[in-house]
Design an enzyme around this catalytic site. Structure first.
Site, mmCIF file in Angstrom:
data_model
loop_
_atom_site.group_PDB
_atom_site.id
_atom_site.type_symbol
_atom_site.label_atom_id
_atom_site.label_comp_id
_atom_site.label_asym_id
_atom_site.label_seq_id
_atom_site.Cartn_x
_atom_site.Cartn_y
_atom_site.Cartn_z
ATOM 1 N NE ARG A 112 70.051 62.597 72.793
ATOM 2 C CZ ARG A 112 70.732 63.242 73.944
ATOM 3 N NH1 ARG A 112 70.459 64.193 74.353
ATOM 4 N NH2 ARG A 112 72.107 62.530 73.952
ATOM 5 N NE ARG A 145 67.548 61.840 76.656
ATOM 6 C CZ ARG A 145 68.604 62.176 76.966
ATOM 7 N NH1 ARG A 145 68.935 63.224 77.899
ATOM 8 N NH2 ARG A 145 69.640 61.763 76.592
ATOM 9 C CE LYS A 171 75.201 66.505 81.557
ATOM 10 N NZ LYS A 171 74.714 65.284 81.521
ATOM 11 N NE ARG A 198 79.601 63.618 78.200
ATOM 12 C CZ ARG A 198 78.634 64.384 77.497
ATOM 13 N NH1 ARG A 198 78.413 65.509 77.441
ATOM 14 N NH2 ARG A 198 77.647 63.444 76.884
ATOM 15 N NE ARG A 216 74.596 58.748 75.816
ATOM 16 C CZ ARG A 216 73.052 59.159 75.943
ATOM 17 N NH1 ARG A 216 72.267 58.310 75.357
ATOM 18 N NH2 ARG A 216 72.838 60.231 76.481
HETATM 19 P P1 AMP Z 1 74.731 65.098 75.603
HETATM 20 O O1 AMP Z 1 73.735 65.816 74.604
HETATM 21 O O2 AMP Z 1 75.586 66.100 76.255
HETATM 22 O O3 AMP Z 1 74.573 63.874 76.201
HETATM 23 O O4 AMP Z 1 75.987 64.478 74.315
HETATM 24 C C1 AMP Z 1 75.562 63.660 73.200
HETATM 25 C C2 AMP Z 1 76.736 63.179 72.661
HETATM 26 O O5 AMP Z 1 77.651 64.096 72.215
HETATM 27 C C3 AMP Z 1 77.753 62.454 73.755
HETATM 28 O O6 AMP Z 1 77.408 60.991 74.082
HETATM 29 C C4 AMP Z 1 79.068 62.408 72.705
HETATM 30 O O7 AMP Z 1 79.128 61.456 71.962
HETATM 31 C C5 AMP Z 1 78.906 63.703 72.194
HETATM 32 N N1 AMP Z 1 79.456 65.036 73.312
HETATM 33 C C6 AMP Z 1 78.662 66.100 73.798
HETATM 34 N N2 AMP Z 1 79.514 66.834 74.577
HETATM 35 C C7 AMP Z 1 80.879 66.133 74.181
HETATM 36 C C8 AMP Z 1 82.149 66.489 75.047
HETATM 37 N N3 AMP Z 1 82.509 67.553 75.704
HETATM 38 N N4 AMP Z 1 83.347 65.810 74.541
HETATM 39 C C9 AMP Z 1 83.171 64.639 73.876
HETATM 40 N N5 AMP Z 1 81.709 64.130 73.283
HETATM 41 C C10 AMP Z 1 80.793 65.018 73.556
#
Ligand code: AMP
Length: 184
Positions: free
Chosen positions: A130, A128, A14, A89, A141
């Site tokens: 991270r 990756r 994404k 989300r 996740r």
């Molecule tokens: P991502 O980079 O989108 O995978 O986001 C990394 C982490 O940030 C996720 O595992 C959540 O802990 C948090 N996060 C990102 N976007 C959201 C969202 N819209 N709602 C809640 N937590 C979020």
């Protein structure tokens, strides 16, 4: 004017595709994950509150995210469109977004679902590397994704705004498919 919402499991690509699309369409790439990671790095109040959830692979509570999105979408650069990556989300976030977009009179064009099988996701994420990409956290996740985020596919499908793209291809091929969607 392009307004896109990208959906897909963690590791579906994404972030990469959202960035490419935002360049092609000349609109900002709005990633809640990126915003939260910067907040954590800068040790802001938001960052301090969000950190524990992020490292556990949980979603950050909606109350921390909703205002952040409202403010981000009100910035001048977002008036010409956007690519949303990582938001919404869960169903309450999607309902909030519906109301917000209605209020600011900015309907989205498409919700694009990047489809990738589970085995591919886990191996991609392990590569990756991270901080939240340790294998047990990745699996958590994915569970969070299945329970909270995947229902959004039906949420948007029922309104006929959903396009699915095969994310299990080379990055360039995925990008070519996405371009076809946005360029109609
Ligand atoms: P991502 O980079 O989108 O995978 O986001 C990394 C982490 O940030 C996720 O595992 C959540 O802990 C948090 N996060 C990102 N976007 C959201 C969202 N819209 N709602 C809640 N937590 C979020």
């Amino acid at each position: 004017m392009t307004r896109l919402i990208l959906l897909g499991p963690p590791g579906a690509g994404k972030g990469t595709q959202a960035k490419l699309l935002s360049d092609i369409c000349s609109v900002p790439h709005i990633s809640t994950g990126d915003i939260l990671r910067s907040a954590v790095a800068e040790k802001t109040e938001l960052g301090q509150k969000a950190q524990q959830y992020m490292s556990a692979g949980e979603l950050v509570p909606d109350e921390l995210i909703l205002n952040l999105i409202r403010e981000r979408l009100s910035q001048p650069d977002a008036q010409k469109g956007w690519v949303l990556d990582g938001f919404p989300r869960n169903v309450p976030q999607a309902e909030f977004l519906d109301k917000l977009l209605d209020e600011i009179d900015q309907p989205f064009d498409f919700v694009i679902n990047l489809d990738v099988p589970d085995e591919v996701i886990v191996s991609r994420l392990i590569k990756r590397g991270r901080q939240d990409d340790a294998e047990d956290i990745i699996r958590h996740r994915l569970e969070v994704y299945r329970q909270q985020t995947e229902p959004l596919i039906d949420f948007y499908r029922s309104r006929q705004r959903l396009v699915s793209v095969d994310g299990n291809q080379e990055m360039e091929a995925v990008n070519a498919d996405l371009r076809k969607v946005v360029e109609g």
